[in-house]
Write a protein that holds these residues in place. Structure first.
Motif, short mmCIF file in Angstrom:
data_model
loop_
_atom_site.label_atom_id
_atom_site.label_comp_id
_atom_site.label_asym_id
_atom_site.label_seq_id
_atom_site.Cartn_x
_atom_site.Cartn_y
_atom_site.Cartn_z
N LYS A 52 0.14 -1.00 11.72
CA LYS A 52 -0.44 -0.11 10.73
C LYS A 52 0.29 1.23 10.72
O LYS A 52 0.85 1.66 11.73
CB LYS A 52 -1.92 0.16 11.03
CG LYS A 52 -2.82 -1.06 10.92
CD LYS A 52 -4.27 -0.68 11.22
CE LYS A 52 -5.19 -1.88 11.12
NZ LYS A 52 -6.60 -1.52 11.42
N VAL A 53 0.29 1.90 9.59
CA VAL A 53 0.76 3.27 9.49
C VAL A 53 -0.46 4.15 9.27
O VAL A 53 -1.32 3.84 8.44
CB VAL A 53 1.79 3.45 8.35
CG1 VAL A 53 1.24 3.02 7.00
CG2 VAL A 53 2.26 4.91 8.28
N THR A 54 -0.57 5.21 10.03
CA THR A 54 -1.69 6.13 9.91
C THR A 54 -1.15 7.53 9.64
O THR A 54 0.00 7.85 10.00
CB THR A 54 -2.54 6.16 11.19
OG1 THR A 54 -1.70 6.56 12.30
CG2 THR A 54 -3.13 4.79 11.47
N ALA A 109 4.49 -0.90 4.01
CA ALA A 109 3.87 0.14 3.21
C ALA A 109 4.90 1.19 2.82
O ALA A 109 6.03 1.20 3.33
CB ALA A 109 2.72 0.80 3.97
N VAL A 110 4.49 2.06 1.91
CA VAL A 110 5.30 3.21 1.48
C VAL A 110 4.50 4.47 1.79
O VAL A 110 3.31 4.56 1.48
CB VAL A 110 5.62 3.17 -0.02
CG1 VAL A 110 6.33 4.46 -0.46
CG2 VAL A 110 6.48 1.96 -0.35
N VAL A 111 5.14 5.44 2.42
CA VAL A 111 4.50 6.73 2.68
C VAL A 111 5.40 7.85 2.15
O VAL A 111 6.62 7.68 2.01
CB VAL A 111 4.21 6.97 4.18
CG1 VAL A 111 3.34 5.85 4.75
CG2 VAL A 111 5.50 7.10 4.98
N SER A 112 4.79 8.99 1.87
CA SER A 112 5.56 10.20 1.59
C SER A 112 5.01 11.30 2.49
O SER A 112 3.81 11.34 2.79
CB SER A 112 5.48 10.60 0.12
OG SER A 112 4.18 11.03 -0.25
N PRO A 155 0.83 -1.22 0.00
CA PRO A 155 0.00 0.00 0.00
C PRO A 155 0.86 1.26 0.00
O PRO A 155 1.99 1.26 0.48
CB PRO A 155 -0.81 -0.12 1.30
CG PRO A 155 -0.71 -1.55 1.71
CD PRO A 155 0.60 -2.04 1.20
N GLN A 156 0.27 2.33 -0.52
CA GLN A 156 0.92 3.64 -0.47
C GLN A 156 -0.01 4.62 0.23
O GLN A 156 -1.23 4.61 0.01
CB GLN A 156 1.23 4.15 -1.87
CG GLN A 156 0.00 4.17 -2.79
CD GLN A 156 0.22 5.01 -4.02
OE1 GLN A 156 0.57 6.18 -3.92
NE2 GLN A 156 0.01 4.41 -5.18
#
Length: 253
Positions: free
Chosen positions: A147-149, A167-170, A133-134
């Protein structure tokens, strides 16, 4: 993390219409400093987190890694190969995906865009290549319970987003001011490990990257013309009208 030409420097293109990196000083992309800061905050809130900073670039790109290490990252990975010259975002995303898989990861934190290319699409392409997920363009980010929120702020509303790890976040430049490296951090960075990788290490063929493998091409480029002298309006009671007339003539009003 991306090593970019200093935006305040006198930048030029080489004969092959790629950026002449030897003609201008380089530095860690400012927008990637926010990503390092958020990674550090996530690590500080966890018990057993480890931060690896990763860059793809020439020998001098090691300076960007050292900046991340001096801020507090634990180790670094530098992908350097002469065949990478001229690689566009598609090739870069491939190299990063292979390198991230080589390192092992739970969360990849990117800046919102680079300060030279400013495309802003690499995090999404990287997530696609990794098959995870991104969650992009975050003004706030946290990790808990697998989880990343995060919060994405728009012009009209804010969204609360979450994704399961990995996951990948920016993160944007509104996520929090990046810390300055302390003297202790700068000295400690000199002893932290930096792993060097090339295309062979990642199992990537040279034809997939570089100018030959690029999906995009610069057809032409011209130097920006020198700035001309501005229009001076001497105010003798009619300055406001003259200014309004000038703005109207430029179709600003």
């Amino acid at each position: 993390m991306k090593y970019v030409p200093d935006a305040t420097g006198d930048r030029h293109f080489s004969d092959d219409l790629t950026t002449d990196r030897e003609a201008v000083d380089g530095l860690l992309s400012e927008l990637d400093e926010y990503a390092v800061e958020q990674a550090l905050q996530i690590s500080e809130a966890a018990d057993d987190a480890e931060i690896t900073v990763l860059t793809v670039g020439p020998e001098d790109a090691r300076d960007a890694l050292r900046k991340g290490l001096s801020m507090g990252a634990d180790k670094a990975v530098h992908v350097e190969d002469d065949d990478l010259h001229g690689t566009d975002v598609m090739g870069t995303s491939l190299v990063l995906a292979k390198a991230v898989e080589h390192i092992g990861y739970d969360l990849v934190v990117c800046g919102m865009a680079s300060t030279d290319g400013t495309m802003g699409v690499l995090p999404a392409i990287l997530a696609e290549r990794l098959g995870v997920p991104q969650v992009t363009q975050l003004s706030a980010v946290a990790v808990a319970d697998g989880k990343v929120t995060g919060r994405r702020d728009g012009d009209a509303a804010s969204e609360q987003l979450e994704a399961a790890l990995p996951a990948v976040v920016s993160v944007t430049d509104q996520s929090g001011e990046a810390r300055y490296p302390s003297f202790k951090g700068i000295m400690a960075a000199k002893k932290k490990p930096v792993e060097n990788l090339d295309l062979d290490d990642l199992g990537i063929d040279a034809e997939e990257v570089g100018l030959a493998g690029a999906w995009t091409k610069v057809e032409d480029a011209a130097e920006r013309p020198p700035r001309t002298a501005g229009t001076i309006v001497k105010d003798e009671g009619e300055g406001g009208k003259q200014l309004a007339g000038f703005l109207a003539g430029q179709k600003f009003i």
